[in-house]
Design a protein around this motif. Structure first.
Motif, mmCIF file in Angstrom:
data_model
loop_
_atom_site.group_PDB
_atom_site.id
_atom_site.type_symbol
_atom_site.label_atom_id
_atom_site.label_comp_id
_atom_site.label_asym_id
_atom_site.label_seq_id
_atom_site.Cartn_x
_atom_site.Cartn_y
_atom_site.Cartn_z
ATOM 1 N N LEU A 282 0.833 -1.206 0.000
ATOM 2 C CA LEU A 282 0.000 0.000 0.000
ATOM 3 C C LEU A 282 0.866 1.254 0.000
ATOM 4 O O LEU A 282 0.500 2.266 -0.616
ATOM 5 N N GLU A 283 2.022 1.196 0.666
ATOM 6 C CA GLU A 283 2.947 2.330 0.627
ATOM 7 C C GLU A 283 3.481 2.545 -0.785
ATOM 8 O O GLU A 283 3.650 3.690 -1.234
ATOM 9 N N HIS A 284 3.730 1.471 -1.499
ATOM 10 C CA HIS A 284 4.170 1.577 -2.894
ATOM 11 C C HIS A 284 3.098 2.248 -3.742
ATOM 12 O O HIS A 284 3.411 3.073 -4.619
ATOM 13 N N LEU A 285 1.852 1.901 -3.490
ATOM 14 C CA LEU A 285 0.762 2.497 -4.270
ATOM 15 C C LEU A 285 0.626 3.985 -3.983
ATOM 16 O O LEU A 285 0.290 4.775 -4.879
ATOM 17 N N LYS A 286 0.876 4.374 -2.746
ATOM 18 C CA LYS A 286 0.749 5.787 -2.374
ATOM 19 C C LYS A 286 1.858 6.631 -2.996
ATOM 20 O O LYS A 286 1.662 7.810 -3.285
ATOM 21 N N ARG A 287 3.044 6.008 -3.191
ATOM 22 C CA ARG A 287 4.193 6.756 -3.723
ATOM 23 C C ARG A 287 4.761 6.037 -4.940
ATOM 24 O O ARG A 287 5.880 5.511 -4.907
ATOM 25 N N PRO A 288 4.012 6.014 -6.028
ATOM 26 C CA PRO A 288 4.458 5.249 -7.203
ATOM 27 C C PRO A 288 5.766 5.763 -7.797
ATOM 28 O O PRO A 288 6.522 4.981 -8.388
ATOM 29 N N ALA A 289 6.056 7.037 -7.659
ATOM 30 C CA ALA A 289 7.286 7.579 -8.238
ATOM 31 C C ALA A 289 8.526 7.072 -7.507
ATOM 32 O O ALA A 289 9.626 7.043 -8.074
ATOM 33 N N ALA A 290 8.352 6.659 -6.254
ATOM 34 C CA ALA A 290 9.494 6.232 -5.452
ATOM 35 C C ALA A 290 9.769 4.737 -5.569
ATOM 36 O O ALA A 290 10.804 4.256 -5.085
ATOM 37 N N HIS A 291 8.851 4.008 -6.191
ATOM 38 C CA HIS A 291 9.005 2.556 -6.250
ATOM 39 C C HIS A 291 8.664 2.065 -7.653
ATOM 40 O O HIS A 291 7.620 2.406 -8.202
ATOM 41 N N LYS A 292 9.536 1.265 -8.200
ATOM 42 C CA LYS A 292 9.296 0.707 -9.525
ATOM 43 C C LYS A 292 8.327 -0.462 -9.428
ATOM 44 O O LYS A 292 8.479 -1.346 -8.590
ATOM 45 N N ALA A 293 7.326 -0.456 -10.278
ATOM 46 C CA ALA A 293 6.342 -1.541 -10.301
ATOM 47 C C ALA A 293 6.814 -2.638 -11.252
ATOM 48 O O ALA A 293 7.516 -2.374 -12.227
ATOM 49 N N PRO A 294 6.420 -3.873 -10.964
ATOM 50 C CA PRO A 294 5.604 -4.309 -9.822
ATOM 51 C C PRO A 294 6.457 -4.593 -8.599
ATOM 52 O O PRO A 294 7.682 -4.742 -8.693
ATOM 53 N N MET A 295 5.778 -4.704 -7.447
ATOM 54 C CA MET A 295 6.432 -5.243 -6.267
ATOM 55 C C MET A 295 6.257 -6.762 -6.302
ATOM 56 O O MET A 295 5.171 -7.259 -6.560
ATOM 57 N N PHE A 296 7.352 -7.480 -6.059
ATOM 58 C CA PHE A 296 7.317 -8.946 -6.050
ATOM 59 C C PHE A 296 7.249 -9.461 -4.616
ATOM 60 O O PHE A 296 7.883 -8.894 -3.718
ATOM 61 N N THR A 297 6.507 -10.523 -4.406
ATOM 62 C CA THR A 297 6.527 -11.183 -3.106
ATOM 63 C C THR A 297 7.914 -11.766 -2.850
ATOM 64 O O THR A 297 8.659 -12.050 -3.792
ATOM 65 N N SER A 298 8.239 -11.960 -1.568
ATOM 66 C CA SER A 298 9.597 -12.401 -1.215
ATOM 67 C C SER A 298 9.596 -13.592 -0.266
ATOM 68 O O SER A 298 10.621 -13.886 0.349
ATOM 69 N N CYS A 299 8.466 -14.272 -0.141
ATOM 70 C CA CYS A 299 8.399 -15.360 0.849
ATOM 71 C C CYS A 299 8.979 -16.662 0.333
ATOM 72 O O CYS A 299 9.159 -17.608 1.101
ATOM 73 N N CYS A 300 9.294 -16.774 -0.961
ATOM 74 C CA CYS A 300 9.869 -17.991 -1.537
ATOM 75 C C CYS A 300 11.361 -17.779 -1.762
ATOM 76 O O CYS A 300 11.758 -17.050 -2.680
ATOM 77 N N PRO A 301 12.238 -18.395 -0.960
ATOM 78 C CA PRO A 301 13.678 -18.163 -1.125
ATOM 79 C C PRO A 301 14.234 -18.716 -2.425
ATOM 80 O O PRO A 301 15.255 -18.219 -2.919
ATOM 81 N N GLY A 302 13.595 -19.745 -3.000
ATOM 82 C CA GLY A 302 14.033 -20.233 -4.300
ATOM 83 C C GLY A 302 13.846 -19.179 -5.373
ATOM 84 O O GLY A 302 14.707 -18.970 -6.239
ATOM 85 N N TRP A 303 12.711 -18.492 -5.323
ATOM 86 C CA TRP A 303 12.433 -17.402 -6.261
ATOM 87 C C TRP A 303 13.397 -16.247 -6.027
ATOM 88 O O TRP A 303 13.907 -15.651 -6.991
ATOM 89 N N VAL A 304 13.693 -15.920 -4.780
ATOM 90 C CA VAL A 304 14.624 -14.830 -4.486
ATOM 91 C C VAL A 304 16.003 -15.156 -5.064
ATOM 92 O O VAL A 304 16.660 -14.301 -5.678
ATOM 93 N N ARG A 305 16.447 -16.407 -4.897
ATOM 94 C CA ARG A 305 17.737 -16.814 -5.448
ATOM 95 C C ARG A 305 17.720 -16.706 -6.978
ATOM 96 O O ARG A 305 18.696 -16.275 -7.600
ATOM 97 N N PHE A 306 16.614 -17.103 -7.579
ATOM 98 C CA PHE A 306 16.482 -17.024 -9.037
ATOM 99 C C PHE A 306 16.595 -15.576 -9.515
ATOM 100 O O PHE A 306 17.365 -15.263 -10.427
ATOM 101 N N LEU A 307 15.837 -14.685 -8.905
ATOM 102 C CA LEU A 307 15.842 -13.290 -9.352
ATOM 103 C C LEU A 307 17.212 -12.655 -9.163
ATOM 104 O O LEU A 307 17.708 -11.935 -10.041
ATOM 105 N N LYS A 308 17.853 -12.934 -8.019
ATOM 106 C CA LYS A 308 19.146 -12.317 -7.744
ATOM 107 C C LYS A 308 20.227 -12.794 -8.707
ATOM 108 O O LYS A 308 21.163 -12.044 -9.004
ATOM 109 N N SER A 309 20.112 -14.013 -9.216
ATOM 110 C CA SER A 309 21.129 -14.509 -10.132
ATOM 111 C C SER A 309 20.812 -14.207 -11.593
ATOM 112 O O SER A 309 21.712 -13.916 -12.384
ATOM 113 N N GLN A 310 19.531 -14.264 -11.958
ATOM 114 C CA GLN A 310 19.147 -14.106 -13.359
ATOM 115 C C GLN A 310 18.849 -12.654 -13.737
ATOM 116 O O GLN A 310 19.155 -12.219 -14.847
#
Length: 580
Positions: A282-310
């Motif tokens: 909701l903070e991202h929605l209030k200040r769209p200029a300060a945050h690049k869309a989309p916001m990604f969920t971060s509860c899956c560490p496999g996905w986090v590892r994938f994004l950080k490497s790829q």
């Protein structure tokens, strides 16, 4: 339709059907080892060979299609002899110490060899050496590899990471980490899908059960275990229990019999995650200029590892909220330690997860914010928990049901569905609607994000604001979504990503059933638990409300940021090879 006979049984199937599938449709079981439908149909193992009338040469059933008038013999003397020789050759290069193998009793090669009544191997044994870094959460034992190529294909075609490749030639041919890398140098997401699709024990998780037994035996340790939502949908499978026996209450009772001092529900922390991640969104929605869309969920560490490497340049778009596992650990060693009146150092915090990547996540240097070592000391897979129950000779189906301990055992239906693809998104939208509108939506108002489609998208209106969301599961599908985002073909405000097909329900740490994909049926169990829950909104969890009132203050407070959020850029992943 094509008409043929299989073992003299008339069969009519669609044109293009493989002989293997045609036989199974007729109730005739042809053994196979390397076959995975639509993923690996290369006939590498030669176990599924059959005889065709009028042909001298045997053919593989998995990758040969039926033809009109075909006469198939699946177990003729010629087939049996050839199949037996092929399996004996596999066993000549296989470390068949079954009694000490993690897959003993659940191994396709073992089953096929037993069915063929193979009591001795006439060929010289040439076992490849077992060389591997055993500290890594994923273990590969070359001495047990049968060269079926399943791990290569699942990582390539489904997950899109190409961690594995063929190495060497001739009789020395095996599978190893691609591009001549060590596993710690590779951009492995630790999704564990190669493990759940391996037909033997060549791939497995690092076994940490003895460390847990040691903690349980330490009189100076207070042992606290948390159990992830997807575990409750699958833990009984390994033990041969049906749904009526493998209840949540019996799982809790069984863990207490092992000796844990406190048994808690990670769903509590899932509700806490929604409060933090939803507020951050909701903070991202209030200040769209300060945050690049989309916001990604971060509860899956496999996905986090994938994004950080790829796609390391997109790491800043991850929610800073920790996963429920890590939020739970931080709260346990601060808030709960204070409630118990004990030093945080006395608490041994264990998690049971459907996941391999959680083992690596709890060891990250950024996951030690409670000031007492790692917030979560150790993470076990669902399989490891089941092995502990067996080691303790516990019969869960005979135990009376028990409740989770409090206060970290109270959860809502929104927390339960975290284990299914789309569940995190749905839970977040339920509470985001309340935080904006001041009232609850219908509990199932956001069910459009459910389902097994690899990439789902939907739009919802909340108080005049249209939210564009997407849900994706499986890393191959995640790559397609990200590439579409980078090309400007799609636009979203919020995206949920799970590394494993089907979400955590199909996680790499779940029980293995060769040839079966059970994520969907497990996910349905979680949605059924949600529908039956007395509370279905994370913000209504009274224990979460009390945690904020007594300790954290409010979502995104300074203390909440310190304990419940993280810097995803503070640790490094091996970079993706340039030729990817």
């Amino acid at each position: 339709m094509v008409n043929l006979t299989i073992d003299k049984i008339p069969v009519s199937v669609s044109e293009g059907t493989s002989i293997l599938d045609a036989a199974r449709a007729a109730g005739v079981q042809i053994p196979s080892l390397c076959y995975l439908r639509d993923i690996n149909d290369i006939g590498a193992c030669r176990v599924c060979v059959v005889e065709l009338a009028g042909m001298d040469k045997l053919v593989t059933a998995c990758n040969n299609a039926v033809e009109e008038g075909m006469e198939v013999l699946t177990n003729s003397p010629k087939v049996r002899e050839t199949r037996r020789i092929n399996v004996e050759l596999l066993l000549s290069q296989h470390n068949a110490q079954c009694a000490s193998c993690v897959r003993s009793g659940n191994c396709s090669l073992q089953t096929i060899a037993n069915d063929l009544n193979i009591l001795d191997v006439p060929f010289e044994k040439k076992i490849p050496p077992f060389r591997w870094d055993k500290s890594f959460p994923l273990i590969r034992d070359a001495s047990k590899c049968v060269k079926c190529m399943r791990c290569i294909q699942i990582c390539d075609k489904v997950q899109g990471l190409r961690i594995w490749d063929v190495a060497a030639t001739g009789s020395r041919t095996t599978v190893d980490v691609s591009l001549n890398r060590k596993i710690k140098e590779a951009d492995c997401a630790l999704c564990g899908q190669c493990i759940t699709h391996c037909p033997v024990g060549a791939l497995r998780e690092r076994d940490d059960t003895q460390k847990v037994f040691d903690a349980l035996a330490d009189p100076d340790k207070i042992t606290v275990v948390q159990v992830a939502p997807a575990v409750r949908a699958a833990w009984g499978e390994y033990l041969g229990l049906d749904d009526s026996q493998a209840t949540v209450g019996r799982m809790v009772a069984a863990l207490r019999r092992i000796g844990f001092d406190y048994v808690f529900d990670t769903d509590f922390a899932a509700d806490l995650t929604i409060m933090e991640e939803g507020s951050e969104f909701l903070e991202h929605l209030k200040r769209p200029a300060a945050h690049k869309a989309p916001m990604f969920t971060s509860c899956c560490p496999g996905w986090v590892r994938f994004l950080k490497s790829q796609y390391p340049d997109m790491t800043s778009q991850l929610s800073t909220a920790k996963s429920p596992q890590q939020m739970f650990g931080a709260v346990t060693k601060t808030y709960y330690a204070q409630q118990l009146g004990v030093p945080a150092e006395k608490i041994f915090c264990l998690s049971v997860m459907p996941c391999l990547a959680k083992k690596q996540e709890c060891a990250l240097p950024t996951m030690a914010d409670a000031g007492a070592g790692q917030d979560v000391d150790l993470s076990l897979t669902t399989r490891e928990m089941a092995r502990m129950l067996r080691a303790e000779h516990i019969r869960p189906e005979l135990l009376p049901e028990e409740e989770f301990d409090q206060p970290l055992g109270e959860a809502t239906g929104a927390g339960v569905i975290f284990g299914a693809t789309g569940g995190v998104m749905e839970a977040a939208l339920r509470s985001a609607y309340f935080l904006v509108a001041g009232q609850n939506p219908a509990p199932d108002a956001f069910r459009d994000v459910r389902g097994m489609d690899g990439w789902k998208e939907a739009s919802f209106e909340i108080q005049g604001t249209v939210l564009r969301v997407a849900v994706v599961h499986g890393l191959g599908a995640a790559r397609r979504l990200i590439e579409a985002l980078r090309r400007g073909q799609v636009q979203y405000d919020f995206v949920e990503v799970m590394a494993c097909p089907g979400g955590c329900a199909g996680g790499g740490g779940q029980p293995i059933h060769d040839g079966q994909e059970l994520a969907e049926s497990r996910g349905k169990k979680l949605y059924a638990l949600d529908e039956a829950a007395p509370l279905r909104f994370s913000h209504e969890n009274p224990s979460v409300q009390k945690l904020y009132h007594d300790y954290l203050g409010h979502p995104l407070s300074e203390k909440a940021h310190c304990l419940l959020h993280t810097d995803h850029e503070a640790w490094q992943m091996p970079a993706a090879p340039e030729n990817r």
